[in-house]
Scaffold this motif. Structure first.
Motif, PDB file in Angstrom:
ATOM      1  N   ASP A 388       4.528  -1.611   9.088  1.00 16.69           N
ATOM      2  CA  ASP A 388       3.253  -0.903   9.051  1.00 16.69           C
ATOM      3  C   ASP A 388       3.437   0.381   8.257  1.00 16.69           C
ATOM      4  O   ASP A 388       4.504   1.006   8.290  1.00 16.69           O
ATOM      5  N   LEU A 389       2.382   0.783   7.543  1.00 14.59           N
ATOM      6  CA  LEU A 389       2.389   2.037   6.800  1.00 14.59           C
ATOM      7  C   LEU A 389       1.605   3.077   7.580  1.00 14.59           C
ATOM      8  O   LEU A 389       0.444   2.856   7.945  1.00 14.59           O
ATOM      9  N   GLU A 390       2.235   4.195   7.825  1.00 10.41           N
ATOM     10  CA  GLU A 390       1.605   5.285   8.555  1.00 10.41           C
ATOM     11  C   GLU A 390       1.463   6.479   7.616  1.00 10.41           C
ATOM     12  O   GLU A 390       2.442   6.978   7.078  1.00 10.41           O
ATOM     13  N   GLY A 391       0.227   6.900   7.407  1.00  7.94           N
ATOM     14  CA  GLY A 391      -0.006   8.014   6.503  1.00  7.94           C
ATOM     15  C   GLY A 391       0.254   7.672   5.052  1.00  7.94           C
ATOM     16  O   GLY A 391       0.389   8.571   4.213  1.00  7.94           O
ATOM     17  N   THR A 393       2.855   6.668   3.512  1.00  6.90           N
ATOM     18  CA  THR A 393       4.231   6.711   2.997  1.00  6.90           C
ATOM     19  C   THR A 393       5.291   6.565   4.081  1.00  6.90           C
ATOM     20  O   THR A 393       6.483   6.509   3.762  1.00  6.90           O
ATOM     21  N   ARG A 394       4.913   6.515   5.346  1.00  8.79           N
ATOM     22  CA  ARG A 394       5.897   6.381   6.420  1.00  8.79           C
ATOM     23  C   ARG A 394       5.899   4.940   6.925  1.00  8.79           C
ATOM     24  O   ARG A 394       4.843   4.358   7.186  1.00  8.79           O
ATOM     25  N   LEU A 395       7.095   4.390   7.080  1.00  6.80           N
ATOM     26  CA  LEU A 395       7.231   3.014   7.526  1.00  6.80           C
ATOM     27  C   LEU A 395       7.519   2.947   9.017  1.00  6.80           C
ATOM     28  O   LEU A 395       8.296   3.746   9.551  1.00  6.80           O
ATOM     29  N   SER A 396       6.909   1.960   9.671  1.00 11.60           N
ATOM     30  CA  SER A 396       7.283   1.663  11.051  1.00 11.60           C
ATOM     31  C   SER A 396       8.597   0.891  11.026  1.00 11.60           C
ATOM     32  O   SER A 396       9.204   0.684   9.974  1.00 11.60           O
ATOM     33  N   LYS A 652      -2.439  -0.567   5.047  1.00 12.27           N
ATOM     34  CA  LYS A 652      -1.890  -0.413   6.395  1.00 12.27           C
ATOM     35  C   LYS A 652      -0.559  -1.149   6.589  1.00 12.27           C
ATOM     36  O   LYS A 652       0.142  -0.883   7.563  1.00 12.27           O
ATOM     37  N   HIS A 653      -0.245  -2.081   5.710  1.00 17.40           N
ATOM     38  CA  HIS A 653       0.989  -2.857   5.835  1.00 17.40           C
ATOM     39  C   HIS A 653       1.688  -2.930   4.485  1.00 17.40           C
ATOM     40  O   HIS A 653       1.081  -2.710   3.430  1.00 17.40           O
TER      41      HIS A 653
END
Length: 671
Positions: A388-391, A393-396, A652-653
């Motif tokens: 998942d992409l958060e913001g 550029t951040r990866l789950s 989002k992904h």
């Protein structure tokens, strides 16, 4: 043997043949005898039809030996006059005779040849692949390199010492000099230097520069010359120089072929190599093994095979060792074969198979006495991972999506942003699949007898556009761009042209679709209609390069911009170029601190690109590079291969591929 399928244990065979006080290399003799039996029957250990190995227990004969015989598979009918005789009670006799060879040898009654043995020389984990390695001319040492450095291992004892190299020097052992004390290295002298060749003593000392170009060197038997590859991969050349680097001259190269690493004949009068060809977005060694006579510069083609690998060796007893890929469904494996030659380089008989193991067999090296051969056994398994992409550029946490042991590469997402579209060779050739984020098995979308690659969505996401390159062995250079409804239906041809290597469309409301073609010295770009197939060249975008395959490109989601970057070779400061398809303007985005950019794909919002960057020491990272030039590492990888990243349309992904595998050096004796 009266009951088909009965297990004969290894212990039972030993007790019937030898007294308890008799010493013999039982395991090697038995294994060799079974191999010979399988060769005679056209059988294999992986898919047995006649002799099945029961791990650590013994063997079972699968065919009936009494009563009505079952029909033989078609490929074994050439053995019909004697197959059933072998499979009867005399099958055990044949096996016993094979084992008895080892017994007589142990008593020195008959000078039979010792059975071939295979042994692993390195045991590196997948996280630390052996990158290069070659056995010394006297067969006593293995020079090899991994992420930790350059090592020298005594083969018979396993004692290993590190060979110290200058700080920042990242080069790999590629060939030995005949004196067994000096090695030719290939690599870079610093993080942003170009690849070169050096000579170094295994006892230590400063490397001596041999050539500012070249790869895959081969030292002549007398140590006076070095043959090597030069030029781009798809139009490579073979050169030769004196052992001190002077007097370079070109021997082979037509600007149209891939050439494999050269090897010298035992007398130093000929050079052998594999020649391949390139077509569209996929390359292969198009089976042609050639020998160049250095006295008259005449070339002889020994044989042709679409399964031919690119690396070979020439033994002192006049055999060429080469690899052949296995047929589908084991197309990701290859094994070594030996081709006998006369002293003048003429064919002397049929090839003999040497190995039968999974993985890719490559880079064989033979000792001066011909008794030992080292080679690489490599595997690589690229799989689709999702996060998942958060913001933005951040990866789950990463999650592996494809759970098979084949090659899987992601290219698109379905319009609902919940399913990845990818290419996989799990069924043999590459076919196209889709898999939901919450599923463990994919759904087949496109099944073809030829490789179907690079599945992208049309602008309105109603169709999948994909490429079918000419199959192995096909002399055509034309690639077909195909269309198939995402909801299902028959495929249709959109465009057929020589050298198509990539295609991509913008996202609705954009209607822009681009494809690129490669030809000697350049890469050209065309707009195309995904329904009618009409094409129009884009004159303001063209890659001029000795090897246009060295460049990646990606079309922005709105269809107005093109991102390009060189994908091979180290650079002082890699650059991503953004080209406007509206007015032709260009913007350069430098990526400092890295040696190169391997892949490029736009972010979902079109405000930047996802780039896989690499260093000369093997580190890789997924970078987010904004159009304002901000570079942010998002995922770093030092143990696995890292590929391109494909974001879902809603941002989002993200799907990308990572590859894990093995790379170790093995050795054959008495081959």
């Amino acid at each position: 043997m009266s009951a088909p399928g009965a297990l004969i244990t290894r212990e039972e065979l030993r007790s019937r043949l030898w007294a308890h006080d008799t010493f013999v290399d039982f395991d090697h003799s038995l294994n060799a005898a079974v191999r010979r039996l399988r060769d005679a029957l056209g059988d294999s250990a992986e898919n047995p039809r006649f002799v099945e190995t029961m791990a650590r227990r013994g063997y079972r004969f699968l065919a009936p030996v009494n009563g009505e015989p079952r029909a033989l598979p078609a490929e074994t009918t050439r053995h019909a006059p004697y197959v059933w005789w072998i499979l009867g009670t005399t099958a055990l006799v044949m096996l016993v005779v094979g084992i008895a060879v080892g017994r007589r040898m142990s008593r020195k009654e008959t000078p039979f040849k010792t059975a071939m043995t295979e042994r692993r020389l390195t045991a590196n984990a997948p996280e630390n692949l052996v990158q290069a390695g070659a056995i010394s001319p006297d067969g006593k040492y293995l020079a090899f390199a991994d992420a930790g450095g350059f090592y020298l291992r005594q083969i018979d004892t396993g004692e290993t010492q590190r060979v110290r190299l200058p700080k920042g020097f990242d080069a790999k052992p590629a060939a030995w000099f005949p004196d067994g004390a000096h090695v030719v290295m290939v690599g870079v002298a610093g993080p942003n230097e170009s690849a070169s060749m050096w000579e170094i003593s295994v006892m230590g000392g400063a490397p001596v520069t041999l050539s500012a170009q070249g790869r895959y060197p081969a030292v002549s038997p007398d140590g006076s010359q070095i043959a090597y590859l030069a030029g781009a991969t798809e139009d490579s050349e073979i050169w030769v120089m004196q052992s001190d680097g002077a007097g370079s001259q070109r021997l082979v190269g037509d600007g149209k072929s891939m050439l494999g690493p050269p090897v010298w004949s035992p007398d130093g009068k000929r050079i052998a190599y594999a020649r391949g060809c390139y077509s569209g977005g996929m390359s292969w060694m198009q089976g042609q093994l050639e020998v160049l006579d250095l006295t008259n510069r005449k070339t002889q083609v020994l044989f042709a095979s679409a399964a031919l690998g690119g690396t070979i060796a020439w033994t002192p007893d006049q055999r060429l060792i080469y690899s052949l890929s296995e047929p589908i469904p084991n197309q990701n494996d290859s094994n070594l074969w030996a081709l006998p030659l006369s002293p003048t380089g003429q064919l002397q008989g049929p090839s003999v198979r040497l190995t039968r193991e999974p993985g890719i067999a490559c880079f064989p090296f033979v000792t001066t006495d011909g008794k030992r051969l080292s080679y690489f056994r490599r595997t690589m398994e690229p799989d689709v991972y999702v996060a998942d992409l958060e913001g933005g550029t951040r990866l789950s946490a990463l999650r592996r999506l494809t759970l098979d042991e084949r090659s899987d590469y992601p290219y698109s997402w379905t319009p609902d942003n919940k399913t990845v579209i990818f290419a996989s060779d799990r069924n043999g050739p590459f076919n196209i699949f889709k898999q939901r984020l919450d599923d463990t098995e994919p759904e087949l979308l496109v099944r073809t007898a030829q490789d179907a690659m690079i599945p992208r969505l049309s602008p309105d996401a109603s169709d999948i556009l994909y490429l079918i390159a000419p199959g192995i062995g096909n002399t055509s250079t034309k690639t077909r761009l195909m269309r198939v409804p995402l909801a299902g239906g028959p495929p249709q041809e959109v465009v057929e042209a020589a050298g198509i290597n990539n295609q991509q469309c913008g996202r609705s409301p954009s209607t822009v679709c681009l494809l690129s073609t490669v030809e000697p010295g350049k890469e050209r770009f065309f707009r195309f209609d995904p329904l009618q197939g009409k094409t129009q060249e884009i004159s303001q975008v063209e890659v001029q390069s000795a090897d246009p395959h060295d460049f990646n490109w990606s079309l922005s989601p709105d269809g107005t911009k093109l991102a390009l970057a060189k994908k091979t070779g180290s650079q002082p400061v890699p650059v991503i170029q953004i080209v406007s398809l509206v007015d032709g303007s260009k913007q350069n985005l430098p990526v400092p601190g890295w040696s190169g950019i391997g892949t490029l794909d736009w972010t979902a919002d079109g405000k930047g690109v996802w780039a896989m960057a690499f260093t000369t020491t093997g580190s890789q990272a997924l970078l987010n590079v904004s159009l304002q030039g901000k570079v942010k590492p998002v995922l770093e990888e030092t143990k696995m291969s890292l590929g391109w990243a494909i974001p879902s349309a809603d941002g989002k992904h993200i799907a990308f591929w990572k590859g894990n595998g093995n790379s170790n050096v093995w050795m054959l004796e008495n081959f």
